[in-house]
Each structure stands twice: as structure tokens, then as C-alpha cells.
Design an enzyme around this catalytic site. Structure first.
Site, PDB file in Angstrom:
ATOM      1  N   ASN A 279       0.867  -1.187   0.000  1.00 44.78           N
ATOM      2  CA  ASN A 279       0.000   0.000   0.000  1.00 44.78           C
ATOM      3  C   ASN A 279       0.900   1.231   0.000  1.00 44.78           C
ATOM      4  OD1 ASN A 279      -1.804   2.049   0.517  1.00 44.78           O
ATOM      5  ND2 ASN A 279      -2.272   1.396   2.615  1.00 44.78           N
TER       6      ASN A 279
ATOM      7  N   LYS B  67       0.091   4.259  -0.295  1.00 45.28           N
ATOM      8  CA  LYS B  67      -0.572   5.429   0.320  1.00 45.28           C
ATOM      9  C   LYS B  67      -0.391   6.670  -0.562  1.00 45.28           C
ATOM     10  CE  LYS B  67       0.143   3.355   4.800  1.00 45.28           C
ATOM     11  NZ  LYS B  67       0.133   3.521   6.242  1.00 45.28           N
TER      12      LYS B  67
ATOM     13  N   HIS C 185      -9.388   0.925   5.563  1.00 50.47           N
ATOM     14  CA  HIS C 185      -8.048   1.149   6.133  1.00 50.47           C
ATOM     15  C   HIS C 185      -8.185   2.075   7.341  1.00 50.47           C
ATOM     16  CE1 HIS C 185      -3.941   2.494   6.646  1.00 50.47           C
ATOM     17  NE2 HIS C 185      -3.587   1.396   5.994  1.00 50.47           N
TER      18      HIS C 185
ATOM     19  N   GLU D 129      -6.593   4.511   8.352  1.00 50.11           N
ATOM     20  CA  GLU D 129      -6.464   5.957   8.091  1.00 50.11           C
ATOM     21  C   GLU D 129      -7.790   6.530   7.584  1.00 50.11           C
ATOM     22  OE1 GLU D 129      -2.970   5.502   5.693  1.00 50.11           O
ATOM     23  OE2 GLU D 129      -1.874   4.931   7.500  1.00 50.11           O
TER      24      GLU D 129
ATOM     25  N   GLU E  90      -5.174  -5.301  10.838  1.00 46.03           N
ATOM     26  CA  GLU E  90      -4.144  -4.265  11.017  1.00 46.03           C
ATOM     27  C   GLU E  90      -4.364  -3.555  12.351  1.00 46.03           C
ATOM     28  OE1 GLU E  90      -2.346  -2.964   7.079  1.00 46.03           O
ATOM     29  OE2 GLU E  90      -4.168  -1.785   7.298  1.00 46.03           O
TER      30      GLU E  90
ATOM     31  N   GLY F 122       2.625   1.959  10.809  1.00 43.77           N
ATOM     32  CA  GLY F 122       3.545   3.082  10.631  1.00 43.77           C
ATOM     33  C   GLY F 122       4.295   3.455  11.895  1.00 43.77           C
TER      34      GLY F 122
ATOM     35  N   SER G  37       3.645  -2.452  10.308  1.00 45.30           N
ATOM     36  CA  SER G  37       5.111  -2.470  10.406  1.00 45.30           C
ATOM     37  C   SER G  37       5.723  -3.809   9.976  1.00 45.30           C
ATOM     38  CB  SER G  37       5.567  -2.067  11.807  1.00 45.30           C
ATOM     39  OG  SER G  37       5.131  -0.747  12.089  1.00 45.30           O
TER      40      SER G  37
HETATM   41  C1  PEP Z   1      -0.706   0.025   6.272  1.00 44.70           C
HETATM   42  O1  PEP Z   1      -0.833   1.231   6.211  1.00 44.70           O
HETATM   43  O2  PEP Z   1      -1.577  -0.736   5.800  1.00 44.70           O
HETATM   44  C2  PEP Z   1       0.477  -0.478   6.935  1.00 44.70           C
HETATM   45  C3  PEP Z   1       0.487  -1.717   7.326  1.00 44.70           C
HETATM   46  O3  PEP Z   1       1.522   0.403   7.112  1.00 44.70           O
HETATM   47  P1  PEP Z   1       2.984   0.063   7.724  1.00 44.70           P
HETATM   48  O4  PEP Z   1       3.438  -1.221   7.074  1.00 44.70           O
HETATM   49  O5  PEP Z   1       3.821   1.216   7.356  1.00 44.70           O
HETATM   50  O6  PEP Z   1       2.782  -0.107   9.187  1.00 44.70           O
END
Ligand code: PEP
Length: 259
Positions: free
Chosen positions: A9, A11, A95, A97, A169, A175, A215
């Protein structure tokens, strides 16, 4: 046997040239026969560039967002049918966000889930708890509610066609550099599969891919992917670096050699 799905992703990162460069680099570096299905999810603005760059390769295209509506006066929105015209195969819905920064509710997300499935595209429904919810032992309540409301009205037939992927997630791991342990992740993945079995039947639920996101990187991918109910990774930050992302895909082969 569920084939891993490793999706990057991107973003709201990477301009047109950078997107092209990363897509080309993945096309050249990823082994043709991987243990995983691989997808990249660029910004909507560069879907056309990336779809051209990955054309003819096994890499699939995903979209980060979709309209809940089919067509009409919805300024700024992009429908599932329009995404399909770009060659999109997977669409992220829910997601964290979009849930927490943009305020998208479960009922709104459910409309998006249906918009995607009705177009014959696969939805990746993201679910996950906040840190304070985990600390109050509310993880299963939160994830259970997000699944129940987000998947209301989805049929077992759609699931059997492979149109549903779930991404667990934990919001506190996105992040932040803080990854759920393999045991924390597996516990929630098993719970998710139980809930899917209750809604769609055990056989259909057994075929649903449940990704972990938060992460993920090449150094922790293998131990996460080795867990019985972890069927792939949704990768944010590490997917912007070709070497990291390719390393994650390679980790899949070592994680469950039979997949
Ligand atoms: C995400 O935004 O779906 C995500 C998993 O981000 P990150 O891997 O940077 O934690």
C-alpha cells in the site's frame, strides 16, 4: 491451500516517475514463480502509469479507495467500474487511516464492500483495534463488530469466488515500527476465521485469505507468515523500498513451503 497475498500500500506517496521506477524495479526483481500473489496499490492518480508498467507481469494492481456509489453526482469520487477499467483487481476498504482520520463508518464501508464485490473485484476489508482498545481487552469486540457491520449482506457465493480478503491491522502497529507479535497476530487471525465461519460456513471461511498489516518488513515477515492463519501481508512503509518488498515476498517461500 491458500496462496499468500503480499500487497504494498503506497498510500499518498510517490509521484508519477517514482511510481514508475518502483513498479519497473519490482517487475525486474521479483522471481516469476513466487509462493505469493503480489499486488501493488498506488495512489489513484498513478493507476494508469503503474498498470502499464506491470502489464504482462504476475503483479496485480490494487486501489486504495473506492466510491460507495455506482455513478452520478459524487464529485471527486471514483467508482468500482472505473477502477476495473484500469485493471484493478483488489480494493482496500476500511483502512484505519480512512476510518480514523477521514471518519468512515462501518455502515459506509459496508456500502463500499458491496460496490467492489458487485463489480467482480476483490475487496480487502481492513479491521483492527486501537491501542487503548487492546489494553482494555476489547480487541475481539472491536474486530468482531467491524466484521459484522462491514460484511453485512455479503454472500458465501461471493466469498467462494475469492472476492473477500480480510486484513488485520492493529492500529497501534501501523507506521509505528511496532509489530504485533506472531502470537498476538495469530490469535486475532484465528478469531477472524471463526467469525467468517459463523457467517459463511467453515468451508468458505477456510478459503479466505487473512493478511496481517502493521510495520511488516523483511526481518519479521517469515515468522508472521509461518502462522497457520496468516495468509499474507499488507505492507505500508516497507513497500516503498524495492529491496524490502522483494525480501518480504521471498520470505513467503520460506514461511510455508507448501503454499
Ligand atoms: C498500512 O498502512 O496498511 C500499513 C500496514 O503500514 P505500515 O506497514 O507502514 O505499518
Amino acid at each position: 491451500m491458500r496462496k499468500f497475498l503480499i500487497a504494498g500500500n503506497w498510500k499518498m506517496n510517490l509521484g508519477r516517475e517514482e511510481s514508475l521506477k518502483l513498479a519497473r524495479s519490482l517487475v525486474h526483481t521479483l522471481p516469476p514463480d513466487t509462493h505469493a500473489q503480489v499486488a501493488v496499490i498506488p495512489t489513484l492518480a498513478h493507476l494508469d502509469t503503474v498498470t502499464d508498467a506491470i502489464s504482462g507481469s504476475p503483479i496485480a494492481l490494487g486501489a486504495q479507495n473506492v466510491s460507495s456509489e455506482k455513478k452520478g453526482a459524487f464529485t471527486g469520487e471514483v467508482s468500482a467500474a472505473m477502477l476495473k477499467e484500469f485493471g484493478v483487481k483488489f480494493v482496500l476498504v476500511g483502512h484505519s487511516e480512512r476510518r480514523h482520520i477521514l471518519g468512515e463508518s462501518d455502515s459506509f464501508l459496508n456500502k463500499k464492500v458491496h460496490a467492489v464485490i458487485n463489480e467482480g473485484l476483490a475487496v480487502i476489508l481492513c479491521v483492527g483495534e486501537l491501542l487503548e482498545e487492546r489494553e482494555k481487552n476489547k480487541t475481539n469486540d472491536v474486530v468482531g463488530r467491524q466484521l459484522e457491520l462491514g460484511l453485512a449482506g455479503v454472500t458465501a457465493a461471493a466469498v467462494e469466488k475469492g472476492l473477500l480478503v480480510v486484513a488485520y491491522e492493529p492500529v497501534w502497529a501501523i507506521g509505528t515500527g511496532r509489530t504485533a507479535t506472531k502470537d498476538q497476530a495469530q490469535e486475532v487471525h484465528a478469531f477472524i476465521r471463526q467469525r467468517l465461519a459463523a457467517q459463511f460456513g467453515a468451508a468458505s471461511a477456510a478459503g479466505v485469505r487473512i493478511q496481517y498489516g502493521g510495520s511488516a518488513k523483511k526481518s519479521n515477515a517469515q515468522e508472521l507468515l509461518a502462522q497457520p492463519d496468516i495468509d499474507g501481508l499488507l505492507v505500508g512503509g516497507a513497500s516503498l523500498l524495492a529491496d524490502e518488498f522483494v525480501g518480504i515476498v521471498q520470505a513467503a517461500a520460506a514461511a510455508k513451503p507448501g503454499c
